[in-house]
Design a protein around this motif. Sequence first.
Motif, PDB file in Angstrom:
ATOM      1  N   PRO A 117     -23.179  50.517 -60.415  1.00 37.76           N
ATOM      2  CA  PRO A 117     -22.449  49.847 -59.922  1.00 37.76           C
ATOM      3  C   PRO A 117     -22.555  50.071 -58.339  1.00 37.76           C
ATOM      4  O   PRO A 117     -22.111  49.199 -57.643  1.00 37.76           O
ATOM      5  N   ALA A 118     -23.171  50.999 -58.147  1.00 40.06           N
ATOM      6  CA  ALA A 118     -23.303  51.205 -56.566  1.00 40.06           C
ATOM      7  C   ALA A 118     -24.164  50.319 -56.216  1.00 40.06           C
ATOM      8  O   ALA A 118     -24.056  49.824 -54.926  1.00 40.06           O
ATOM      9  N   ALA A 119     -25.273  50.019 -56.889  1.00 38.11           N
ATOM     10  CA  ALA A 119     -26.348  49.002 -56.147  1.00 38.11           C
ATOM     11  C   ALA A 119     -25.656  47.822 -56.087  1.00 38.11           C
ATOM     12  O   ALA A 119     -25.689  46.808 -55.327  1.00 38.11           O
ATOM     13  N   ILE A 120     -24.815  47.400 -57.219  1.00 35.81           N
ATOM     14  CA  ILE A 120     -24.218  45.960 -57.114  1.00 35.81           C
ATOM     15  C   ILE A 120     -23.051  45.798 -55.979  1.00 35.81           C
ATOM     16  O   ILE A 120     -23.073  44.853 -55.443  1.00 35.81           O
ATOM     17  N   ARG A 121     -22.448  46.828 -55.569  1.00 35.60           N
ATOM     18  CA  ARG A 121     -21.845  46.834 -54.397  1.00 35.60           C
ATOM     19  C   ARG A 121     -22.455  46.764 -53.177  1.00 35.60           C
ATOM     20  O   ARG A 121     -22.155  46.148 -52.304  1.00 35.60           O
ATOM     21  N   ALA A 122     -23.560  47.302 -53.128  1.00 33.91           N
ATOM     22  CA  ALA A 122     -24.457  47.363 -51.865  1.00 33.91           C
ATOM     23  C   ALA A 122     -24.869  46.010 -51.691  1.00 33.91           C
ATOM     24  O   ALA A 122     -25.010  45.508 -50.732  1.00 33.91           O
ATOM     25  N   ALA A 168     -16.461  45.990 -46.933  1.00 33.12           N
ATOM     26  CA  ALA A 168     -16.660  46.891 -47.988  1.00 33.12           C
ATOM     27  C   ALA A 168     -16.561  46.069 -49.290  1.00 33.12           C
ATOM     28  O   ALA A 168     -15.781  45.255 -49.414  1.00 33.12           O
ATOM     29  N   ALA A 169     -17.294  46.267 -49.971  1.00 33.71           N
ATOM     30  CA  ALA A 169     -17.501  45.617 -51.364  1.00 33.71           C
ATOM     31  C   ALA A 169     -16.210  45.766 -52.184  1.00 33.71           C
ATOM     32  O   ALA A 169     -15.630  46.862 -52.326  1.00 33.71           O
ATOM     33  N   PRO A 170     -15.893  44.785 -53.097  1.00 29.25           N
ATOM     34  CA  PRO A 170     -14.636  45.123 -54.025  1.00 29.25           C
ATOM     35  C   PRO A 170     -14.961  45.706 -55.237  1.00 29.25           C
ATOM     36  O   PRO A 170     -16.469  45.854 -55.413  1.00 29.25           O
ATOM     37  N   SER A 171     -14.210  46.710 -55.538  1.00 29.62           N
ATOM     38  CA  SER A 171     -14.559  47.588 -56.535  1.00 29.62           C
ATOM     39  C   SER A 171     -14.780  47.267 -57.932  1.00 29.62           C
ATOM     40  O   SER A 171     -15.289  47.837 -58.823  1.00 29.62           O
ATOM     41  N   GLY A 172     -14.188  46.021 -58.277  1.00 21.99           N
ATOM     42  CA  GLY A 172     -14.115  45.495 -59.537  1.00 21.99           C
ATOM     43  C   GLY A 172     -15.400  44.653 -59.906  1.00 21.99           C
ATOM     44  O   GLY A 172     -15.376  43.853 -60.796  1.00 21.99           O
ATOM     45  N   LEU A 173     -16.433  44.776 -59.148  1.00 19.94           N
ATOM     46  CA  LEU A 173     -17.650  43.869 -59.395  1.00 19.94           C
ATOM     47  C   LEU A 173     -18.106  44.148 -61.074  1.00 19.94           C
ATOM     48  O   LEU A 173     -18.524  43.116 -61.799  1.00 19.94           O
ATOM     49  N   VAL A 174     -18.450  45.384 -61.294  1.00 21.83           N
ATOM     50  CA  VAL A 174     -18.700  45.771 -62.847  1.00 21.83           C
ATOM     51  C   VAL A 174     -18.091  46.989 -62.995  1.00 21.83           C
ATOM     52  O   VAL A 174     -17.523  47.690 -62.065  1.00 21.83           O
ATOM     53  N   PRO A 175     -17.965  47.156 -64.400  1.00 21.18           N
ATOM     54  CA  PRO A 175     -17.087  48.678 -64.765  1.00 21.18           C
ATOM     55  C   PRO A 175     -18.171  49.853 -64.323  1.00 21.18           C
ATOM     56  O   PRO A 175     -19.522  49.434 -63.986  1.00 21.18           O
ATOM     57  N   ALA A 176     -17.997  50.965 -64.149  1.00 24.75           N
ATOM     58  CA  ALA A 176     -18.671  52.180 -64.113  1.00 24.75           C
ATOM     59  C   ALA A 176     -19.903  52.310 -64.849  1.00 24.75           C
ATOM     60  O   ALA A 176     -20.987  52.795 -64.349  1.00 24.75           O
ATOM     61  N   GLN A 177     -19.812  51.802 -66.031  1.00 24.35           N
ATOM     62  CA  GLN A 177     -20.748  51.924 -67.003  1.00 24.35           C
ATOM     63  C   GLN A 177     -21.078  50.507 -67.518  1.00 24.35           C
ATOM     64  O   GLN A 177     -21.096  50.220 -68.555  1.00 24.35           O
ATOM     65  N   PRO A 178     -21.660  49.672 -66.892  1.00 23.97           N
ATOM     66  CA  PRO A 178     -21.821  48.054 -67.273  1.00 23.97           C
ATOM     67  C   PRO A 178     -23.001  48.071 -68.246  1.00 23.97           C
ATOM     68  O   PRO A 178     -23.991  48.722 -68.284  1.00 23.97           O
ATOM     69  N   SER A 179     -22.832  47.182 -69.331  1.00 24.68           N
ATOM     70  CA  SER A 179     -23.615  46.669 -70.141  1.00 24.68           C
ATOM     71  C   SER A 179     -24.609  45.652 -69.432  1.00 24.68           C
ATOM     72  O   SER A 179     -24.488  45.421 -68.143  1.00 24.68           O
ATOM     73  N   PRO A 180     -25.962  45.463 -70.036  1.00 24.33           N
ATOM     74  CA  PRO A 180     -26.758  44.741 -69.405  1.00 24.33           C
ATOM     75  C   PRO A 180     -26.207  43.249 -69.099  1.00 24.33           C
ATOM     76  O   PRO A 180     -26.673  42.655 -67.985  1.00 24.33           O
ATOM     77  N   ILE A 191     -19.417  56.807 -57.486  1.00 23.44           N
ATOM     78  CA  ILE A 191     -20.070  55.430 -57.260  1.00 23.44           C
ATOM     79  C   ILE A 191     -20.240  55.497 -55.657  1.00 23.44           C
ATOM     80  O   ILE A 191     -21.202  54.716 -55.132  1.00 23.44           O
ATOM     81  N   ARG A 192     -19.339  55.654 -54.902  1.00 22.12           N
ATOM     82  CA  ARG A 192     -19.147  55.531 -53.437  1.00 22.12           C
ATOM     83  C   ARG A 192     -20.179  56.196 -52.644  1.00 22.12           C
ATOM     84  O   ARG A 192     -20.633  56.035 -51.558  1.00 22.12           O
ATOM     85  N   THR A 193     -20.341  57.670 -53.286  1.00 20.85           N
ATOM     86  CA  THR A 193     -21.433  58.601 -52.596  1.00 20.85           C
ATOM     87  C   THR A 193     -22.838  57.766 -52.830  1.00 20.85           C
ATOM     88  O   THR A 193     -23.577  57.508 -51.652  1.00 20.85           O
ATOM     89  N   ALA A 194     -23.284  57.063 -53.882  1.00 20.44           N
ATOM     90  CA  ALA A 194     -24.333  56.473 -53.974  1.00 20.44           C
ATOM     91  C   ALA A 194     -24.261  55.096 -53.197  1.00 20.44           C
ATOM     92  O   ALA A 194     -25.273  54.770 -52.434  1.00 20.44           O
ATOM     93  N   TYR A 195     -23.269  54.501 -53.102  1.00 22.63           N
ATOM     94  CA  TYR A 195     -23.084  53.195 -52.252  1.00 22.63           C
ATOM     95  C   TYR A 195     -23.423  53.488 -50.677  1.00 22.63           C
ATOM     96  O   TYR A 195     -24.009  52.946 -50.192  1.00 22.63           O
ATOM     97  N   THR A 196     -22.702  54.731 -50.258  1.00 19.46           N
ATOM     98  CA  THR A 196     -22.973  54.962 -48.960  1.00 19.46           C
ATOM     99  C   THR A 196     -24.539  55.476 -48.781  1.00 19.46           C
ATOM    100  O   THR A 196     -24.871  55.165 -47.772  1.00 19.46           O
TER     101      THR A 196
END
Length: 355
Positions: free
Chosen positions: A111-116, A40-52, A302-307
């Motif tokens: 953020p879900a896409a980045i985790r996936a 499972a991906a780490p949750s801290g890859l980006v904030p929930a509302q990341p900048s470009p 975020i986990r719903t979209a990641y799933t």
Amino acid sequence: MRAKIAATLLAAVTATTLIAAPATASAPAPPAPAAPSGVAAPSGLVPAQPSPEEVGAALRRIARDSHGRVRLGVIGRTNDDRPVRLASVGNGPVRLLYVTQQHGDEPLGTPAAIRALWTLGVPRTPWHRWLLGRITLDIVVQANPDGAVLDQRWNNDPTASGPYTNPGVGYDINRFHNPLTPIEDNPVPEARAILRHWQATRPAIVVDYHMQGRYVQPDGRETTASMLWPTSPLAGADAVARSRRVAVLNYDAMTYLAGANVSRYPGELYEGIARNAYGILGSASVLIELSNLPADRTEFQIRTAYTSMLATARTAADGSWKRIDPARADAIPPRGPALPPDPAAQPEMHPAGVG
Ligand SMILES: [Zn+2]
């Protein structure tokens, strides 16, 4: 039937990962390796509302840590000269396309896409080799970076006027995928980029991630996600049936794996909406709308979209989605009424009710 499907999905899932192994009933294909645990991906890859910039930095890190298995590209430039970013993983023949954050103020698919991408690209196991030999997943990550910076639905175009625009502000990108419009006449660079990428890759499945306001399920629980397939009369029956299969697989994954309360989104018929446009073009096409829940539910969303993203990739790889009964989509309950505004709530990420 639903209980059986849930049991099949859940039996294949471990406590530490949401990527289920294919159902053993699957078919002519050789048996797939078991899904790995602990990826499972780490949750801290980006904030929930990341900048470009944060999106770009996270993707570069994943590309590096994946030793090139996650590949980065740019499929267009926005009016503010930001890249429209594409990230890809896998080399298989079944092509998938996910799109996040066409509406700049609907961030959580990003953020879900980045985790996936991390989960599919960074660990290296027999399961990953199996999966990535069967699919090629392309994700347009944060399709509207100008709108993300401005925290607005539209792209940034002060010349915008006419239908599906905020005049003087910008275009609603998700009304400008019309496959009947010659691409060179399309005034929206982000939509042109996605359309051209579709034409170059002809993905079997397209999933577009948005956010909506807050609603109640028919049973009184709060809706956490809604979804819909192409409803344009221009979409062919076969593409609609395939889209409904993908909708059902996502309904099952979000409901039984992520614990979401899912309803059917009341979408329009217009062919410029990505959900309709890519169905008209022949893909299995699904819209997913995450509800704009209070901040303490952001991780859940975020986990719903990641799933959803991982379940779609897995079932595309093993082909099991083709055996889903599309009629089951009719059992997804229609979206209920909006929740009354909560005066104690945090400011919303976008106006309630907009999808
Ligand atoms: Zn939206």
